[in-house]
Scaffold this motif. Structure first.
Motif, PDB file in Angstrom:
ATOM      1  N   SER A 190      -3.372  -8.062   1.673  1.00 45.04           N
ATOM      2  CA  SER A 190      -4.591  -7.960   2.499  1.00 45.04           C
ATOM      3  C   SER A 190      -4.307  -7.854   3.979  1.00 45.04           C
ATOM      4  O   SER A 190      -5.197  -7.517   4.740  1.00 45.04           O
ATOM      5  N   LEU A 191      -3.116  -8.200   4.412  1.00 44.50           N
ATOM      6  CA  LEU A 191      -2.885  -8.233   5.854  1.00 44.50           C
ATOM      7  C   LEU A 191      -2.755  -6.808   6.384  1.00 44.50           C
ATOM      8  O   LEU A 191      -2.050  -6.001   5.810  1.00 44.50           O
ATOM      9  N   ARG A 192      -3.430  -6.528   7.497  1.00 40.89           N
ATOM     10  CA  ARG A 192      -3.368  -5.166   8.041  1.00 40.89           C
ATOM     11  C   ARG A 192      -2.875  -5.168   9.480  1.00 40.89           C
ATOM     12  O   ARG A 192      -3.110  -4.208  10.208  1.00 40.89           O
ATOM     13  N   LEU A 193      -2.213  -6.268   9.911  1.00 42.42           N
ATOM     14  CA  LEU A 193      -1.848  -6.358  11.330  1.00 42.42           C
ATOM     15  C   LEU A 193      -1.052  -5.149  11.785  1.00 42.42           C
ATOM     16  O   LEU A 193      -1.261  -4.629  12.864  1.00 42.42           O
ATOM     17  N   HIS A 194      -0.087  -4.722  10.962  1.00 37.50           N
ATOM     18  CA  HIS A 194       0.711  -3.570  11.394  1.00 37.50           C
ATOM     19  C   HIS A 194       0.375  -2.334  10.579  1.00 37.50           C
ATOM     20  O   HIS A 194       1.071  -1.339  10.653  1.00 37.50           O
ATOM     21  N   LEU A 195      -0.664  -2.426   9.742  1.00 32.04           N
ATOM     22  CA  LEU A 195      -0.897  -1.313   8.823  1.00 32.04           C
ATOM     23  C   LEU A 195      -2.170  -0.557   9.157  1.00 32.04           C
ATOM     24  O   LEU A 195      -2.865  -0.103   8.275  1.00 32.04           O
ATOM     25  N   GLY A 196      -2.538  -0.500  10.432  1.00 36.07           N
ATOM     26  CA  GLY A 196      -3.687   0.330  10.733  1.00 36.07           C
ATOM     27  C   GLY A 196      -4.755  -0.338  11.586  1.00 36.07           C
ATOM     28  O   GLY A 196      -5.758   0.274  11.886  1.00 36.07           O
ATOM     29  N   MET A 197      -4.546  -1.585  11.972  1.00 34.06           N
ATOM     30  CA  MET A 197      -5.557  -2.198  12.848  1.00 34.06           C
ATOM     31  C   MET A 197      -5.270  -1.834  14.297  1.00 34.06           C
ATOM     32  O   MET A 197      -4.117  -1.760  14.700  1.00 34.06           O
ATOM     33  N   SER A 198      -6.330  -1.648  15.080  1.00 32.09           N
ATOM     34  CA  SER A 198      -6.119  -1.379  16.505  1.00 32.09           C
ATOM     35  C   SER A 198      -5.886  -2.710  17.216  1.00 32.09           C
ATOM     36  O   SER A 198      -6.178  -3.768  16.670  1.00 32.09           O
ATOM     37  N   TYR A 200     -14.549 -13.251   0.046  1.00 30.29           N
ATOM     38  CA  TYR A 200     -13.708 -12.056  -0.038  1.00 30.29           C
ATOM     39  C   TYR A 200     -14.114 -11.150   1.105  1.00 30.29           C
ATOM     40  O   TYR A 200     -15.287 -10.850   1.281  1.00 30.29           O
ATOM     41  N   LYS A 201     -13.155 -10.737   1.910  1.00 28.75           N
ATOM     42  CA  LYS A 201     -13.523  -9.935   3.082  1.00 28.75           C
ATOM     43  C   LYS A 201     -13.006  -8.513   2.913  1.00 28.75           C
ATOM     44  O   LYS A 201     -11.858  -8.311   2.523  1.00 28.75           O
ATOM     45  N   LYS A 202     -13.831  -7.556   3.225  1.00 31.06           N
ATOM     46  CA  LYS A 202     -13.383  -6.158   3.144  1.00 31.06           C
ATOM     47  C   LYS A 202     -12.328  -5.908   4.218  1.00 31.06           C
ATOM     48  O   LYS A 202     -12.421  -6.422   5.320  1.00 31.06           O
ATOM     49  N   ARG A 203     -11.347  -5.103   3.880  1.00 32.53           N
ATOM     50  CA  ARG A 203     -10.234  -4.859   4.809  1.00 32.53           C
ATOM     51  C   ARG A 203     -10.417  -3.550   5.559  1.00 32.53           C
ATOM     52  O   ARG A 203     -11.052  -2.637   5.036  1.00 32.53           O
ATOM     53  N   THR A 204      -9.788  -3.468   6.734  1.00 35.29           N
ATOM     54  CA  THR A 204      -9.770  -2.166   7.411  1.00 35.29           C
ATOM     55  C   THR A 204      -8.906  -1.231   6.572  1.00 35.29           C
ATOM     56  O   THR A 204      -8.004  -1.665   5.846  1.00 35.29           O
ATOM     57  N   SER A 205      -9.162   0.057   6.730  1.00 33.36           N
ATOM     58  CA  SER A 205      -8.464   0.996   5.838  1.00 33.36           C
ATOM     59  C   SER A 205      -6.983   1.060   6.209  1.00 33.36           C
ATOM     60  O   SER A 205      -6.603   0.877   7.364  1.00 33.36           O
ATOM     61  N   LEU A 206      -6.183   1.374   5.204  1.00 39.00           N
ATOM     62  CA  LEU A 206      -4.726   1.459   5.414  1.00 39.00           C
ATOM     63  C   LEU A 206      -4.374   2.742   6.141  1.00 39.00           C
ATOM     64  O   LEU A 206      -5.006   3.772   5.942  1.00 39.00           O
ATOM     65  N   HIS A 207      -3.347   2.650   6.950  1.00 39.07           N
ATOM     66  CA  HIS A 207      -2.775   3.853   7.541  1.00 39.07           C
ATOM     67  C   HIS A 207      -2.166   4.664   6.385  1.00 39.07           C
ATOM     68  O   HIS A 207      -1.528   4.103   5.495  1.00 39.07           O
ATOM     69  N   PRO A 208      -2.330   5.993   6.408  1.00 43.28           N
ATOM     70  CA  PRO A 208      -1.856   6.786   5.249  1.00 43.28           C
ATOM     71  C   PRO A 208      -0.389   6.516   4.883  1.00 43.28           C
ATOM     72  O   PRO A 208      -0.025   6.568   3.709  1.00 43.28           O
ATOM     73  N   SER A 209       0.456   6.183   5.878  1.00 44.82           N
ATOM     74  CA  SER A 209       1.877   5.979   5.563  1.00 44.82           C
ATOM     75  C   SER A 209       2.093   4.838   4.583  1.00 44.82           C
ATOM     76  O   SER A 209       3.137   4.740   3.958  1.00 44.82           O
ATOM     77  N   TYR A 210       1.123   3.923   4.497  1.00 41.80           N
ATOM     78  CA  TYR A 210       1.372   2.719   3.704  1.00 41.80           C
ATOM     79  C   TYR A 210       0.548   2.689   2.426  1.00 41.80           C
ATOM     80  O   TYR A 210       0.409   1.648   1.805  1.00 41.80           O
ATOM     81  N   LYS A 211      -0.029   3.847   2.036  1.00 38.96           N
ATOM     82  CA  LYS A 211      -0.886   3.843   0.852  1.00 38.96           C
ATOM     83  C   LYS A 211      -0.160   3.279  -0.367  1.00 38.96           C
ATOM     84  O   LYS A 211      -0.782   2.680  -1.254  1.00 38.96           O
ATOM     85  N   GLY A 212       1.176   3.488  -0.391  1.00 38.69           N
ATOM     86  CA  GLY A 212       1.939   3.054  -1.568  1.00 38.69           C
ATOM     87  C   GLY A 212       1.807   1.563  -1.856  1.00 38.69           C
ATOM     88  O   GLY A 212       2.043   1.095  -2.973  1.00 38.69           O
ATOM     89  N   LEU A 213       1.432   0.782  -0.828  1.00 41.66           N
ATOM     90  CA  LEU A 213       1.342  -0.672  -1.008  1.00 41.66           C
ATOM     91  C   LEU A 213       0.369  -1.009  -2.134  1.00 41.66           C
ATOM     92  O   LEU A 213       0.572  -1.962  -2.881  1.00 41.66           O
ATOM     93  N   MET A 214      -0.697  -0.193  -2.278  1.00 39.84           N
ATOM     94  CA  MET A 214      -1.727  -0.533  -3.255  1.00 39.84           C
ATOM     95  C   MET A 214      -1.259  -0.335  -4.696  1.00 39.84           C
ATOM     96  O   MET A 214      -1.917  -0.763  -5.625  1.00 39.84           O
TER      97      MET A 214
END
Length: 1895
Positions: free
Chosen positions: A776-784, A905-919
């Motif tokens: 769930s963490l998006r600190l480096h995966l697409g958050m501004s 449960y909190k909705k997440r910001t969308s993933l940066h395309p480079s990291y889609k594989g995480l899902m």
């Protein structure tokens, strides 16, 4: 003419100059100087120059022998040699000054030079502890600082600035546009164009150019001679200091020169940098023996520093390393001398020995690869270079540093000095390492370097010209190389990796920080950082440096016993990684923000990976980490991660282009994953034998200053690995690392070979939590950046309300100052206002001091509360709970959910395309099997599972549903086809379709004891060893571990496809450790469930109802169309299950259908459990427990309510009177005895002679009354020299003056009855209202004495806390037997005439000891009364008790006793606001114990009977036949005239002399009589105040009315009579004309006279009414202010009952004369008349009594704290004339004192304590200037009260750490003043400690 003569004198015998007679030196210096200047001004000045040189040679060499002496053995002799050497130096300096001035005066010369100063720069240099300012709005460099003067003269309104105390020293940057914006310059330094500065005349500085080189050379010779290489002993350091002390005047002289401004600085620059001068003077071996010796010393010093002097290689070659040689020189750089491998013993042993690290041998690297010149070649070409060399050698003496820095405003010098500094950089490092005082030295180094390297232009220039970067990196590498040891990570024996040893002083004391901070500083400049990132060699070296920290401070888990010694090295390790690795990394990252910088990132990533590969090879790492080891330090991994993140986020790099192959990724993920698993182990208490420090490491790793350099990059790196590796491999690795593989079985019992049972649950929670964070963490995966800031802020605010400063501290900001998100920046403030509301501080008296807090807005709780972020950021586990509790409270309050909610449960910001594989992790069969197993186990109630586990499982399922990819059509076909995968539980990898897949049979391996084996297992139990399964009849074992091996092999041998078949069977058995293999058998379980069916059953189980789940869409089809329904967003497990089922139905029609089907099959009811006897027993036990619990609750509630009522009594909370334990209802008249409850033994009963009861009281000396002034405006705290506070208008001072005046002229014993004391140091008695038996109290005190617990009070001084309400107390006041309130018995109205009553009073007073309790018989009661009287006396100091001229006279005690009553009455009056208009029993009355106090005092007063003929009562009520006999004969001093008596004191004396209890009628009688006296005094005072004309007018007017019927009640008549009587004396005669004007410019109207008379009498009426209220329990009426007089008068019975209120009220109508008024007045006036005949002035002064005192106040403080700070922090103390280290100021009287200063100590009392005794009789309120806090001293204790100054966010700034502007908080100050006036410091402030007189 004089000049010519001088020329002849000097120039005459020029040929034979050396033989010049000594007296020549003493010639007139000015004349010589003038002559030489003239000689040098000629065009051909060679002769003059030679002459000057010779003179200087002589003058300056006069001090040469001294230097030799200082260095040699005669040092002592020289130092103590009296005038000799000192005189020579003085002489030399005088000569230099004269010569520079060229014959003029030196001061005029200085002024002249200053005139040519183009001061564009301030450049003021300061040392540590100086107060400076930093403005972030104006600063370009983050190190910018300003001196206070420049700051205040510039305009910084609205800027983000703060004040700070300099740590290492600094310099003012005002005027330097490289460092700060020009808009911030102060008025003096706004750029002046150089045109308007006149050119410097050539001859002004001509002499300086000749004299200064010699002077500086002389200084250098001095330094050379004084230096002896420090041997092993430390005494040599003292020698160095001695040399420096001797040089003090010389260096100060140079420093003064630099302060003359630009013109002189440029001359100095020329001198210091000119290479020719240096060469000429120091060319070494010349004819001069001294010079030769000096040069040799210089070369020896160079050599001993491990440096060579290039030309003298052969002569001074380092053949054998001398004792002082640095290890580095030996290591590899003394290549020429062949000592390569030799270990240098001296340095080694002293470092090793001190560490006791015998077992770990230090490793040496021989790195002979680096450029030798950097490390050990130094060649000095100018004075500046050698001066710096010696500055370093002498370890940076402060004076030298200041001189070198003072020169910096000169641009040319700045460049030269910077280059010199860089040239000596390696030498600085070596000296620093050897230094004993590395802290001081570090500060001095940084003091210099920060001035040089903050300037980008300069840094760039030095980088290009002097290889600055190479030098820094090499020097750092070298420094660390001296403390390397072999790494024990992974493979202890064969490891080739070396790491720094965190136990070494170098790391432990942070010795490296000056060098690292310089490096960080230069990397903040873009031009320099670019060079670094382009230089491949540098990057390689740097990665080499970083790898020294990789894997440092390794922890090994203790398995058997607790470690003996907890090492604290982890502090050093974390600090080193943050400072030496992370901060330079952030510095570099800040320059990689745009696409154009891609190349830099590629470079860093490339070398980082190479270093990592080397590291893996060095530690022999294959695929399994060594067990039970963890290191938190992986800087290489983190560099790699952070640069990857930057590359994708800012530079649009393709992630795959910078990633290594799969095998490397697998290795990369191992260690960060190991840390995550270890964190869970540490929190599960598996590392408890390693001591507390391991918990400390786990906490530091996630703490706000470290997290974004440690845990965040680690998690990000794992996310990258997870997105690129096979998901099944990754998931199985996670569960294997967390050691919970064996738990994931469907069997109800299992055996875990690697984990104890008690740790399983928390480790499983840890593993699931980790997966949730990872996914769930998006600190480096697409958050501004702004989103990140917002998320961080919300997480912190959800844990607790936060103050602004703690938020700034807790939000991890990028450690590099130039990174953009600066604390307090615009985005910070705007995000804060978006997510939080400000709660202003609240003040309830008695409450704790609150600060302004920010609290999350409601919508934040509703939509943004993110438990995942909270878990990631909490240092303490309790913070997670706190956030959940607050969330629960919000839901309850807003009515959104009543029960105990689950984390939302909190909705997440969308993933940066480079990291889609995480899902893909969410859609892999391994995870689905784990989820299925866990759901099943939870449903079946297997052990070791918690709600937390279920919560995480559901969270993961929901994440999977949110991130599902496949289409519906895909699913439908895949179902129809045959099973594609024969060994799989699930058909595909998509969670949506797998959810509905039914699993029928599972084969599990279980211990033989398990219920499944016995075949009688009910259908409910079942299980699997992570998954044997039975699907189509072929049962096969599926094991997580095997699965992981298989994938690993696939990756390693891609070509060999059979490998997986081979490996699997072998490895599956590997996990049971040999020897301990449990007996496992195989069982087959029938499951017949799918994830969906398990969820629905869970819903039933959670709700406790059958068929509780009903698909919502059957009722409302809308739900499927717009599924975002708020009703599902908050709730518990049931809500979560419903939400998941709804999402599953939404995602696929099949799922919807299957859910409906499952719900239609009515679930068979769960059979009711048969309750066995044992279970029944436990149930009963539960029930009993429950009941007991309820009972306990009830009791506690009752107790709490009782306690509350006591607290209300004790605190200032208005509660109805009947709450008070001592107030027994007075409703039934027959009750005559008061009943008391003892709070110790709990019995109630009356107080009796032999077993008296007492009130718990606190006695304290108080000077609050003495602080009353007669003006309303409170005094202001002085903040300039002009403002001063003088105490002579205070109440205490006025009373003192009056008493001493009376004592001058009247009989002492009579004086002591005429006034009251106690205005200063009076004893105030207060009670909490609780009573106890005195014998119970004694035993209570005994038990306190034996109690060893440290209390905040001193039992030996009789202090204790009330056993019931815990209020502080120090004595017990015995209650007098009899009624509590003098009851109706005494209140019957009597019809006796006034004359009778007067007689009765007189008789009663004359009857000695007429007391119901006879004093003679010693009862317990009387003993206690005596002891409490002793306590009362001892409460205050002797000087506040003894006013008599004859020490120890009984009159003194008499005075003291009635004054105690006066003090308490007056203070109560003040507590009521100074008047009685409010009436009622005010809060102060509640705590009052005046009644009991009166009894005690009266009892003691009766022991002293007043001589009947002196009894004032007679003078008041009887006429004397012969007035003259009263006056006493000449030699004996007369008695005090009755009109000079203080009436209130008389009242107290009369009443205390009466037998108690007193009759009301007697009381009234006394009051009436005294009122007549008071009224007469008022008229007399009035007559003195008015002018002569007024007097004569009244005299006639009154005389006319004298014979009317009520003449004696008319003030006109009385006034005229008094004027008439008094004018017989000389009272009115003395007035000069001007004086009467001064006294009364106003015309007196009848109204103003009436007002004057009433005001004069009011204080007496107020005190009397209070007394009556306490003695007779009568209520005080409330009234308007203007009618206070009449109301009180009628209340006291002064007003006749038939009095009508129509016509205006006249005070005279209250008079009731006991004897004919005119006679008695004549008698009273006669006494005065005879006194004023001799002393008219004093007579007049004594008549006018100032009785209208205003309420006491503390000093008024200014709005802004800075005004106080700037005035006081540099103010000198008036006692010791020094600037105090801790200045403080008294808020009562404004006195400035030294806190803790030994300088002002007197008889072992420090100044604050002493002042608190003198100013407040033991109570002091001080404002500590440097800390902005207020400290209270009360007797022998003190406490920190808090601050009354808050910043813009409502926060204190203790110790001024943040340095933000502070403003007065009026409410707080009011609270402080209130506590002072009401004497409640002891009750309200809790944290008291003893001060041992040391404040």
């Amino acid at each position: 003419m004089a000049a010519a003569a001088a020329a002849a004198a000097v120039g005459g015998p020029q040929q034979s100059q050396p033989e010049l007679p000594a007296p020549g030196l003493a010639l007139d210096k000015a004349a010589t100087a003038a002559h030489l200047k003239a000689a040098l001004s000629r065009p051909d000045n060679r002769a003059g120059a030679e002459e000057l040189q010779a003179l200087l040679e002589r003058v300056l060499s006069a001090e040469r022998p001294l230097a030799a002496a200082a260095g040699g053995e005669e040092a002592a002799a020289a130092a103590g040699g009296g005038g000799g050497p000192g005189a020579a130096e003085e002489e030399a300096l005088e000569w230099c000054k004269c010569l520079l001035a060229g014959g003029g005066g030196y001061d005029e010369f200085c002024a002249a030079v200053r005139a040519y100063d183009p001061a564009a720069l301030c450049g003021l240099v300061w040392t540590a502890n100086f107060v400076a300012y930093r403005c972030r709005t104006c600063g370009i460099s983050p190190c910018m600082s300003l001196c206070a003067e420049c700051f205040h003269q510039g305009d910084h309104t609205g800027h983000d600035f703060n004040m700070f105390r300099s740590q290492a020293g600094g310099a003012c940057d005002c005027g330097d546009s490289n460092v700060m914006r020009e808009s911030g310059f102060c008025k003096r330094h706004q750029i002046k164009s150089s045109s308007n500065i006149p050119c410097v005349p050539k001859d002004l500085l001509m002499m300086s150019e000749f004299v200064l080189p010699r002077f500086i050379f002389c200084l250098i010779q001095y330094l050379r001679d004084g230096y002896n290489e420090p041997a092993a002993d430390v005494s040599s350091e003292k020698d160095l200091n001695k040399v420096l002390q001797l040089l003090e005047p010389q260096i100060s002289f140079l420093e003064d020169l630099t302060k003359m401004g630009g013109a002189m600085r440029s001359v100095l620059t020329q001198v210091l940098t000119n290479q020719q001068n240096y060469k000429d003077l120091t060319s070494g071996p010349g004819e001069n023996a001294c010079a030769k010796k000096s040069h040799e010393k210089y070369l020896i010093a160079l050599k001993s520093s491990g440096l060579t002097y290039p030309e003298d290689k052969l002569v001074y070659g380092i053949q054998e390393p001398s004792a002082g040689t640095s290890t580095l020189a030996v290591q590899g750089f003394a290549g020429a001398t062949g000592t390569l491998g030799q270990v240098d013993s001296s340095d080694e042993e002293d470092q090793d020995g001190s560490q006791g690290l015998g077992k770990r041998k230090r490793v040496k690297l021989s790195s002979g690869t680096k450029d030798q010149s950097i490390m050990d070649v130094l060649k000095h070409k100018s004075f500046l270079e050698e001066l710096l060399f010696w500055t370093i050698k002498y370890e940076f003496p402060q004076k030298m540093v200041t001189f070198l820095l003072n020169m910096l405003p000169d641009q040319e010098y700045k460049v030269a000095f910077t280059k010199t500094f860089v040239q000596h950089y390696a030498f600085i490092m070596k000296t620093l390492k050897k230094s004993h005082e590395s802290d001081t030295m570090s500060n001095r180094i940084v003091h210099i370097s920060v001035q040089l390297f903050s300037n980008e232009e300069l840094a760039r220039q030095v980088t290009e010209e002097c290889q600055l970067l190479d030098i820094m990196v090499t020097v750092l590498l070298y420094m660390m190389e001296s403390c390397l040891i072999k790494s024990e990570l992974q493979d202890e024996e064969n490891s080739l990796h070396v790491v720094v040893n965190c136990g070494e002083a170098l790391l432990k004391n942070n010795t490296y920080w000056p060098l690292v901070s310089d490096f960080i500083n230069i990397l903040s400049h873009q031009s320099v950082a670019k060079r670094f990132l382009e230089d491949h060699g540098l990057l390689v070296t740097w990665m080499n440096f970083v790898s020294f920290f990789q894997g440092m401070n390794l922890n090994k888990r203790e398995l058997n016993e607790h470690v003996e010694f907890e090492s604290q090295t982890y502090y050093a390790a974390f600090a080193a990684e943050l400072e030496a690795c992370a901060q330079p990394m952030w510095g570099l990252l800040s320059h990689c923000k745009i696409r154009e910088t891609q190349e830099y990132t590629r470079n860093v990533v490339r070398y980082c990976l190479e270093a990592l590969q080397d590291w893996f090879d060095a530690i022999n790492f294959v695929d399994e980490p060594a067990p039970n080891q963890v290191t938190f330090h992986l800087p290489l991994h983190r560099y790699y991660a952070m640069f990857l993140s930057k590359a994708v986020k800012c530079q649009e790099l393709d992630l795959d282009s910078v990633l290594p192959d799969q095998e490397m990724l697998m290795k990369l993920m191992i260690h960060p994953l190991q840390i995550q698993a270890s964190l869970a182990e540490i929190h599960s208490n598996m590392w408890v034998r390693n001591g507390l420090q391991i918990k400390g490491q786990a906490m530091t790793y996630v703490q706000s200053h470290f997290c974004n350099s440690m845990i965040d990059p680690d998690i990000y790196l794992l996310q990258v690995c997870a997105s690129r590796l096979d998901p099944d491999y990754f998931i199985s690795s996670v569960f294997e690392r967390f050691k919970v593989v064996d738990l994931l079985t469907m069997a109800s019992q299992h055996q875990n070979t690697v984990l104890d049972a008690e740790h399983e649950r928390s480790m499983l929670e840890g593993a699931l939590t980790f997966l949730v964070i990872l996914l769930s963490l998006r600190l480096h995966l697409g958050m501004s950046d702004d989103e990140i800031l917002r998320a961080e802020m919300v997480a912190q605010l959800c844990m607790n309300d936060r103050t602004h400063s703690s938020l700034l501290d807790l939000i991890p900001e990028n450690p590099n100052p130039k990174s953009g998100i600066i604390p307090g920046s615009y985005s910070f403030e705007s995000v804060l206002s978006a997510v939080a509301d400000f709660k202003a501080p609240v003040f309830e008296p008695g409450g704790s001091m609150q600060q302004g807090m920010y609290t999350p807005k409601a919508e934040v709780w509703d939509q943004e509360f993110d438990p995942v972020m909270v878990i990631l950021r909490t240092v303490y586990r309790r913070d997670v709970q706190s956030a959940m509790d607050r969330y629960t409270a919000f839901l309850k309050q807003s009515g959104k959910f009543p029960g105990n909610p689950w984390p939302p449960y909190k909705k997440r910001t969308s993933l940066h395309p480079s990291y889609k594989g995480l899902m893909r992790l969410l859609h892999c069969k391994t995870l689905h099997i784990v989820l299925f197993t866990l759901l099943y186990k939870i449903l079946m109630d297997h052990q070791n599972l918690s709600e937390h586990v279920l919560c995480m499982v559901l969270y993961l399922i929901e994440l999977g549903l949110e991130n599902s990819t496949e289409d519906e059509s895909d699913e439908e076909t895949s179902l129809g086809g045959p099973e594609r995968c024969h060994d799989s539980w699930f058909p595909g990898s998509n969670l949506v379709s797998n959810m509905r897949h039914f699993i029928n049979y599972v084969r599990v391996r279980v211990p033989e004891t398990a219920p499944e084996v016995k075949r009688d297992s009910p259908a409910s139990t079942s299980s699997d060893n992570l998954g044997s399964l039975q699907n189509s009849g072929t049962a096969q074992v599926f094991s997580l571990v095997a699965e992981r091996r298989k994938k690993f092999q696939e990756i390693i041998n891609r070509s060999n496809s059979e490998a997986n078949q081979v490996v699997r069977p072998k490895t599956s058995s590997k996990w049971s450790a040999p020897g301990s293999a449990p007996q496992l058998t195989t069982a087959i379980l029938e499951i017949k469930e799918s994830i969906l069916s398990l969820l629905i059953k869970l819903h039933h189980k959670l709700s406790g109802k059958q068929n509780s789940y009903y698909p919502p869409w059957l009722d409302d089809i809308e739900i499927l169309i717009q599924p975002e329904i708020p009703k599902y967003s908050h709730g518990d497990g049931i809500t979560a299950v419903e939400r998941i089922l709804l999402k599953a139905a939404l995602q696929s029609r099949m799922n919807k259908r299957i859910i409906e089907e499952i719900c239609r099959k009515v679930t068979p009811p769960v059979p009711p459990k048969k309750i066995t006897a044992a279970e029944k027993k436990t149930l009963d036990k539960e029930e009993r427990r429950q009941k007991a619990r309820e009972r306990q609750q009830k009791l506690l509630a009752e107790f709490a309510s009782r306690q509350k009522s006591f607290m209300e009594t004790a605190m200032d909370v208005d509660s109805p009177e009947n709450d008070i334990p001592m107030e027994i209802t007075t409703a039934e008249p027959q009750v005559s005895e008061a009943v008391y409850d003892c709070v110790i033994c709990g019995q109630s009963g009356p107080s009796s002679e032999d077993r008296p009861t007492g009130l718990v009281v606190l006695l304290q000396a108080s000077s609050v009354l003495g602080q009353c002034r007669d003006n309303v405006e409170p005094k202001k705290l002085p903040i300039t020299e002009e403002e001063q506070i003088y105490p002579w208008d205070t109440c205490a001072a006025v009373h003192d003056v009056r008493l001493s005046l009376l004592q001058r002229y009247f009989k002492d014993s009579s004086c002591l009855l005429a006034v009251s004391i106690g205005w200063e140091g009076g004893v105030y008695v207060q009670t909490c209202g609780h009573t106890l038996h005195i014998d119970c109290h004694k035993s209570y005190m005994e038990s306190l004495r034996n109690d060893q617990v440290l209390q905040g009070f001193s039992v030996d001084k009789g202090e204790f806390t009330c056993p019931l309400c815990r209020q502080f107390a120090n004595s017990v006041l015995p209650c007098y037997p009899g009624s509590n309130v003098e009851n109706n018995l005494w209140q019957r109205p009597s019809n006796k005439s006034m004359q009778d009553l007067i007689k009765e009073v007189e008789e009663l007073q004359g009857r000695p000891g007429a007391f119901p309790v006879s004093i003679s018989s010693e009862t317990n009661l009387s003993k206690e009364m005596e002891s409490v009287m002793k306590d009362i006396k001892n409460t205050t100091q002797k000087k506040y008790r003894d006013y008599s001229k004859t020490p120890g006279s009984p009159d003194n005690d008499f005075l003291f006793m009635y004054s105690v009553a006066r003090t308490n009455l007056e203070l109560e009056l003040i507590h009521r606001g100074g008047n009685l208009c409010s009436g009622g029993a005010s809060t102060a009355g509640k705590r009052s114990c005046l009644n009991q106090l009166f009894h005690v005092l009266a009892l003691h007063m009766r022991l002293y009977s007043i001589d009947s003929e002196y009894n004032p009562w007679k003078k008041l009520t009887q006429l004397v036949e012969d007035m003259n006999s009263q006056l006493g004969n000449e030699e004996q001093q007369p008695e005090v005239p009755i009109l000079y008596h203080d009436v209130t004191s008389l009242l107290l004396i009369q009443i205390l002399m009466m037998p108690q209890p007193l009759h009301k009628e007697h009381f009234t009688c006394i009051v009436k009589v005294l009122f007549t006296l008071l009224y007469t005094q008022a008229l007399a005072a009035l007559s003195v105040k008015c002018s002569e004309e007024d007097r004569s007018a009244w005299k006639h007017m009154g005389a006319l009315k004298k014979n009317t019927c009520d003449a004696e009640k008319s003030y006109e008549v009385l006034l005229s009579f008094i004027i008439n009587e008094l004018s017989k004396g000389k009272l009115y005669h003395e007035e000069g004309t001007q004086e009467c004007v001064m006294i009364s410019p106003i015309a007196w109207s009848p109204e103003s006279m009436e007002k004057y008379l009433q005001d004069f009498c009011l204080p007496f009426l107020r005190i009397t009414s209070l007394l009556q209220h306490h003695l007779f329990g009568e209520d005080l009426p409330s009234c308007q202010e203007e009618e206070e007089f009449s109301v009180l008068a009628s209340c006291l019975g002064l007003l006749p009952t038939f009095y009508q209120t129509e016509h205006p009220f006249i005070s005279a109508s209250c008079l009731e004369w006991p004897v004919p008024p005119f006679d008695i007045i004549t008698q009273w006036c006669f006494e005065i008349k005879s006194f004023t005949e001799r002393h008219a002035e004093q007579g007049k002064a004594l008549l006018i009594q100032e009785s209208r005192w205003k309420l006491p106040h503390l000093l008024q403080l200014p709005e802004n704290y800075n005004t106080i700070f700037q005035y006081y922090h540099r103010k000198t103390c008036s006692v010791c004339t020094k600037v105090p280290k801790d200045p403080a100021v008294c808020l009562v009287c404004g006195t400035f004192v030294c806190l803790k200063g030994l300088c002002c100590k007197q008889q072992s009392y420090c100044e604050c304590v002493l002042h608190s005794q003198n100013c407040g009789a033991g109570t002091g309120i001080f404002l500590l200037i440097n800390a902005s806090v207020i400290i209270i001293i009360r007797g022998h204790r003190f406490c920190l009260w808090g601050s009354v100054y808050l910043d813009a966010h409502g926060e204190e700034d203790r110790d001024l750490r943040r340095g933000k502007p502070l403003y007065i908080c009026k409410e707080r100050y009011k609270v402080l003043e209130q506590q002072w006036i009401s004497h409640t410091f002891d009750h309200i402030n809790k944290r008291w400690g003893p001060h041992y007189n040391g404040l």
